[in-house]
Design an enzyme around this catalytic site. Structure first.
Site, PDB file in Angstrom:
ATOM      1  N   TRP A  46       6.739  52.533 -16.145  1.00  9.52           N
ATOM      2  CA  TRP A  46       7.415  51.263 -15.843  1.00  9.52           C
ATOM      3  C   TRP A  46       7.678  51.123 -14.349  1.00  9.52           C
ATOM      4  O   TRP A  46       7.527  50.037 -13.785  1.00  9.52           O
ATOM      5  CB  TRP A  46       8.710  51.125 -16.642  1.00  9.52           C
ATOM      6  N   ASP A  91      15.837  49.115 -12.661  1.00  4.86           N
ATOM      7  CA  ASP A  91      15.458  48.715 -14.015  1.00  4.86           C
ATOM      8  C   ASP A  91      16.245  49.628 -14.967  1.00  4.86           C
ATOM      9  O   ASP A  91      16.010  50.836 -15.004  1.00  4.86           O
ATOM     10  CB  ASP A  91      13.947  48.915 -14.189  1.00  4.86           C
ATOM     11  N   LYS A 149      15.759  47.107 -25.930  1.00  7.01           N
ATOM     12  CA  LYS A 149      15.915  48.548 -26.068  1.00  7.01           C
ATOM     13  C   LYS A 149      17.289  48.874 -26.646  1.00  7.01           C
ATOM     14  O   LYS A 149      17.408  49.571 -27.625  1.00  7.01           O
ATOM     15  CB  LYS A 149      15.734  49.251 -24.718  1.00  7.01           C
TER      16      LYS A 149
HETATM   17  C1  LIG Z   1      10.413  48.413 -22.251  1.00 10.42           C
HETATM   18  C2  LIG Z   1      10.597  48.527 -20.814  1.00 10.42           C
HETATM   19  C3  LIG Z   1      10.094  47.566 -19.929  1.00 10.42           C
HETATM   20  C4  LIG Z   1       9.274  46.374 -20.380  1.00 10.42           C
HETATM   21  O1  LIG Z   1      10.044  45.445 -21.059  1.00 10.42           O
HETATM   22  P1  LIG Z   1       9.416  44.074 -21.548  1.00 10.42           P
HETATM   23  O2  LIG Z   1      10.598  43.375 -22.118  1.00 10.42           O
HETATM   24  O3  LIG Z   1       8.368  44.378 -22.548  1.00 10.42           O
HETATM   25  O4  LIG Z   1       8.870  43.373 -20.370  1.00 10.42           O
HETATM   26  C5  LIG Z   1      10.347  47.737 -18.583  1.00 10.42           C
HETATM   27  N1  LIG Z   1      11.054  48.779 -18.130  1.00 10.42           N
HETATM   28  C6  LIG Z   1      11.541  49.720 -18.962  1.00 10.42           C
HETATM   29  C7  LIG Z   1      12.325  50.848 -18.396  1.00 10.42           C
HETATM   30  C8  LIG Z   1      11.333  49.631 -20.315  1.00 10.42           C
HETATM   31  O5  LIG Z   1      11.824  50.565 -21.138  1.00 10.42           O
END
Ligand SMILES: *Cc1c(COP(=O)(O)O)cnc(C)c1O
Length: 360
Positions: free
Chosen positions: A101, A171, A195
């Site tokens: 990511w 993030d 998540k």
């Molecule tokens: C799942 C995830 C993403 C991507 O999320 P989307 O909603 O599919 O764009 C980005 N960063 C992390 C750390 C993730 O776990």
């Protein structure tokens, strides 16, 4: 009805209580005679849903008044572009690459300017967090970027990097609301909600208000400006109303559970149960350096693809779902987010012990 223990990394388990509440309100939201899914986002009823959600999130995370909370469609991935479009004033940013990511975010930023990879843990399959106490932060960097909890690899920053005065952007998708955070340490933090919070398709962005300006990269679409979203209180276009409503319910549930200090305690207890077993097992092995272990995502291996496939299959049949590791790592991964009850981890460890006895 039969519910399973869902260890999916995302979309992931939601609190049963919240799902039942949503079910009860599905046809008639609080006397409106309609579902939140059918409701205009320009109504008093929806105003109170989105305002209530924001207020509860602010309370849970202790978000100061000089930070804006934005509900933005497009998931966390959209932020990989929106962050540089809005913050890369000098067209320079430093990225710490600790997994897929972070790498995607880094690659996206390179479209807009000079993205520097100032540290990485790719040399050991992202199984650790690099020492970030004295990194070569670029003098003209607009920000330093991290992925705080690496969903795929199961690592988590226990100390935030020393950004040498630069803005920190994080993030936090897979550790959102899993423990208390000091929002003031970040210029911007964001997380896709599927998540640890709600249904997929939306991201929550928490951004310091002075960073919200019209001074964005040339060509930035109107909808991609944080200023557009902030001025319209996340209602510039039709938002994912149902998702915001579900997130609001989860915030209320978290408050009822005792807030983030309490969630941290619970999450530590759940993770300890699994990690302690992994450390004592002769069959299974954790893949992450101990001091960098995530409380949320726990990857583990047997080191024998056939036995691993057997494990995932038998676990699935026993109601322990989605334990297959990410395709880029293999093995197994148990995601044990806020909504995973302690009992679920107990069941998993019991199953692993039994499998170990039978397959060692
Ligand atoms: C799942 C995830 C993403 C991507 O999320 P989307 O909603 O599919 O764009 C980005 N960063 C992390 C750390 C993730 O776990």
């Amino acid at each position: 009805m039969s519910r399973v223990y869902n260890f999916s990394a995302g979309p992931a388990v939601l609190p049963e209580e919240v799902l039942l509440e949503a079910q009860a309100e599905l046809l008639d939201y609080q006397g409106c005679g309609m579902s939140v899914m059918e409701m205009s986002h320009r109504t008093k009823v929806f105003d109170s849903i989105i305002e209530g959600a924001e207020a509860d999130l602010r309370e849970l995370m202790n978000i100061p008044d000089d930070y804006e909370v934005l509900f933005i469609a497009g998931g966390a991935t959209l932020q990989f572009a929106q962050v540089p479009m809005n913050l890369m004033k000098n067209r320079v940013a430093d990225y710490i690459v600790t997994g897929q990511w972070a790498k995607k975010a880094y690659q996206e930023a390179a479209i807009y300017g000079k993205a520097n990879k100032i540290a990485s843990s790719e040399d050991k399959t992202f199984s650790y967090i690099p020492d970030c106490s004295d990194l070569p932060v670029s003098p003209d960097a607009d920000y330093v970027y991290i992925c705080e909890n690496n969903t795929i690899y199961g690592t988590k920053y226990k100390t935030l990097p020393n950004t040498k005065g630069k803005l920190l952007v994080a993030d936090v998708s897979s550790c959102f609301l899993s423990e208390p955070v000091d929002v003031t340490k970040y210029g911007l933090l964001f997380g896709g909600v599927q998540k640890n919070i709600g249904p997929a398709g939306m991201c929550i962005v928490i951004i310091r208000k002075d960073l919200i300006t019209d001074d964005v990269l040339e060509g930035t679409p109107t909808i991609m400006k944080y200023k557009t979203q902030a001025d319209a209180h996340s209602l510039y276009n039709t938002p994912n109303c149902f998702c915001i409503y579900m997130c609001g319910k989860v915030f209320k549930w978290l408050k009822k559970m005792g807030g983030l200090e309490e969630m941290k305690k619970r999450n530590e207890k759940k993770a300890a149960l699994l990690y302690d077993y992994l450390d004592s097992s002769k069959l299974f092995k954790g893949t992450v350096r101990k001091e960098d272990r995530s409380l949320m995502n726990v990857p583990f291996i047997i080191g024998d693809a056939e036995k691993e496939a057997k494990f995932v299959k038998e676990a699935d049949a026993a109601g322990l779902k989605s334990l297959k590791g990410h395709r880029s790592v293999g093995g197994m991964r148990a995601s044990i987010y806020n909504a995973m009850p302690y009992e679920g981890v107990v069941k998993l460890v019991e199953f692993m012990k039994k499998f170990e006895e039978e397959n060692l």
